[in-house]
Design an enzyme around this catalytic site. Structure first.
Site, PDB file in Angstrom:
ATOM      1  CE  LYS A 204      -4.466  -1.727   1.122  1.00 61.04           C
ATOM      2  NZ  LYS A 204      -5.475  -2.054   2.110  1.00 61.04           N
ATOM      3  NE  ARG A 244      -7.555  -8.389   0.343  1.00 63.20           N
ATOM      4  CZ  ARG A 244      -7.075  -7.659  -0.656  1.00 63.20           C
ATOM      5  NH1 ARG A 244      -6.031  -6.891  -0.475  1.00 63.20           N
ATOM      6  NH2 ARG A 244      -7.660  -7.708  -1.846  1.00 63.20           N
TER       7      ARG A 244
HETATM    8  N1  PMM Z   1      -7.663  -3.619   0.529  1.00 63.50           N
HETATM    9  C1  PMM Z   1      -7.883  -3.808  -0.774  1.00 63.50           C
HETATM   10  C2  PMM Z   1      -8.848  -4.730  -1.206  1.00 63.50           C
HETATM   11  N2  PMM Z   1      -9.548  -5.464  -0.333  1.00 63.50           N
HETATM   12  N3  PMM Z   1     -10.033  -6.033   1.887  1.00 63.50           N
HETATM   13  C3  PMM Z   1      -9.833  -5.852   3.192  1.00 63.50           C
HETATM   14  N4  PMM Z   1     -10.529  -6.573   4.092  1.00 63.50           N
HETATM   15  N5  PMM Z   1      -8.943  -4.944   3.673  1.00 63.50           N
HETATM   16  C4  PMM Z   1      -8.200  -4.157   2.837  1.00 63.50           C
HETATM   17  O1  PMM Z   1      -7.436  -3.305   3.322  1.00 63.50           O
HETATM   18  C5  PMM Z   1      -8.383  -4.337   1.439  1.00 63.50           C
HETATM   19  C6  PMM Z   1      -9.334  -5.286   0.995  1.00 63.50           C
HETATM   20  C7  PMM Z   1      -7.100  -3.013  -1.772  1.00 63.50           C
HETATM   21  O2  PMM Z   1      -5.926  -3.652  -2.117  1.00 63.50           O
HETATM   22  P1  PMM Z   1      -5.610  -4.363  -3.520  1.00 63.50           P
HETATM   23  O3  PMM Z   1      -6.452  -3.724  -4.585  1.00 63.50           O
HETATM   24  O4  PMM Z   1      -4.171  -4.081  -3.725  1.00 63.50           O
HETATM   25  O5  PMM Z   1      -5.854  -5.817  -3.386  1.00 63.50           O
END
Ligand code: PMM
Length: 283
Positions: A204, A244
């Site tokens: 991030k 994650r």
């Molecule tokens: N961040 C992204 C997508 N899904 N879900 C949860 N629970 N928490 C998060 O911080 C989160 C998420 C965005 O990240 P990406 O597009 O790089 O996967």
């Protein structure tokens, strides 16, 4: 939790796993690298992204869920739409991950409650305040904890069982780098809500800022995986339930070594010394 973004436009891996076969293979690779859980999403939430329509989201997500479930993978579905959650659960997903915390779609909480599925409730003022990107906080940790608590109450009132609720501070969602760092520094305040905590720091923006070179330029997202593994280890040590991440191997190793150290601590017969440098004082 490994991430499979079946999207053309996610900020760190958009387009890489966009067809079903590639996405399923990627999910299996993540499991081979140590993921216990794979999060499948069909909609990018990066700032400025436009929403995909329901039919397109279903077309992206459901075949991948079906393919990975057939291989015995434990899955979560990353969606703000009740219809996608419902069909993904029917196709074999075990858990629903909603970045809006149930706010985007009024049918989401009833669907999750009826299925008895675990539900990740993430903090995002974008949905509390109608789309603001950078939140304004006077005390980010207290405000996020209170607002998450309110979302959890709403989810419980909607019929989701308390032992099914997972909370997530939502790093980078209506938060700047200093907000993300403050939340990681005080993860205990999120843990104090009494639910398992998911931390999603992977690649991030705040990592880009911390890792920026002398010219202030952040490294590209895919060069943030070592820093992601470090945050994963710290989050695991603080008591997070899951982290994650996009690149699983380094984080799985970091979490395993963190757990081994925690176990060694519980079996060490020597009581901890009170000062950082022991009775002799600082050297
Ligand atoms: N961040 C992204 C997508 N899904 N879900 C949860 N629970 N928490 C998060 O911080 C989160 C998420 C965005 O990240 P990406 O597009 O790089 O996967």
């Amino acid at each position: 939790m490994g991430v499979v973004n079946v999207t053309p436009d996610s900020f760190s891996d958009g387009g890489r796993w966009f067809d079903t076969t590639t996405a399923v293979k990627h999910g299996l690779d993540l499991v081979a690298q140590g993921a216990d859980l794979v999060d499948v999403g069909g909609e990018s939430t990066r700032p400025g992204a436009t929403r995909v329509d329901e039919a397109e989201e279903l077309k992206r997500v459901i075949p991948v869920v079906r393919g990975l479930a057939a291989e015995g993978v434990t899955l979560s579905v990353d969606t703000m739409r009740a219809s996608v959650a419902e069909q993904a659960l029917a196709a074999g997903a075990a858990l629903v991950n909603d970045v809006s915390g149930g706010l985007a779609d009024p049918a989401m909480i009833p669907v999750v409650a009826a299925a008895g599925a675990p539900f990740v409730v993430m903090h995002w003022r974008g949905f509390l305040e109608g789309g603001s990107i950078e939140g304004v906080y006077t005390d980010v940790v207290t405000e996020v904890a209170e607002e998450l608590h309110a979302r959890v109450e709403a989810v419980l009132e909607g019929g989701v069982a308390a032992d099914r609720v997972i909370v997530d501070p939502g790093l980078g969602f209506s938060k700047g780098a200093d907000h993300d760092l403050a939340l990681l520094a005080r993860l205990d305040r999120v843990l104090a809500l009494g639910h398992p905590v998911l931390v999603a720091a992977s690649r991030k923006r705040f990592l880009g800022r911390v890792l920026a070179g002398p010219d202030g330029a952040p490294p590209p997202a895919r060069e943030r995986d070592a820093a992601t593994a470090a945050v994963s280890a710290l989050a695991a040590q603080a008591g997070a339930w899951a982290v994650r991440v996009h690149e699983v191997r380094a984080t799985a190793d970091a979490v395993r070594v963190t757990r081994a150290i925690a176990q060694a601590r519980t079996t060490d017969p020597t009581p901890p010394e009170s000062g950082a440098h022991g009775a002799e004082g600082a050297r």
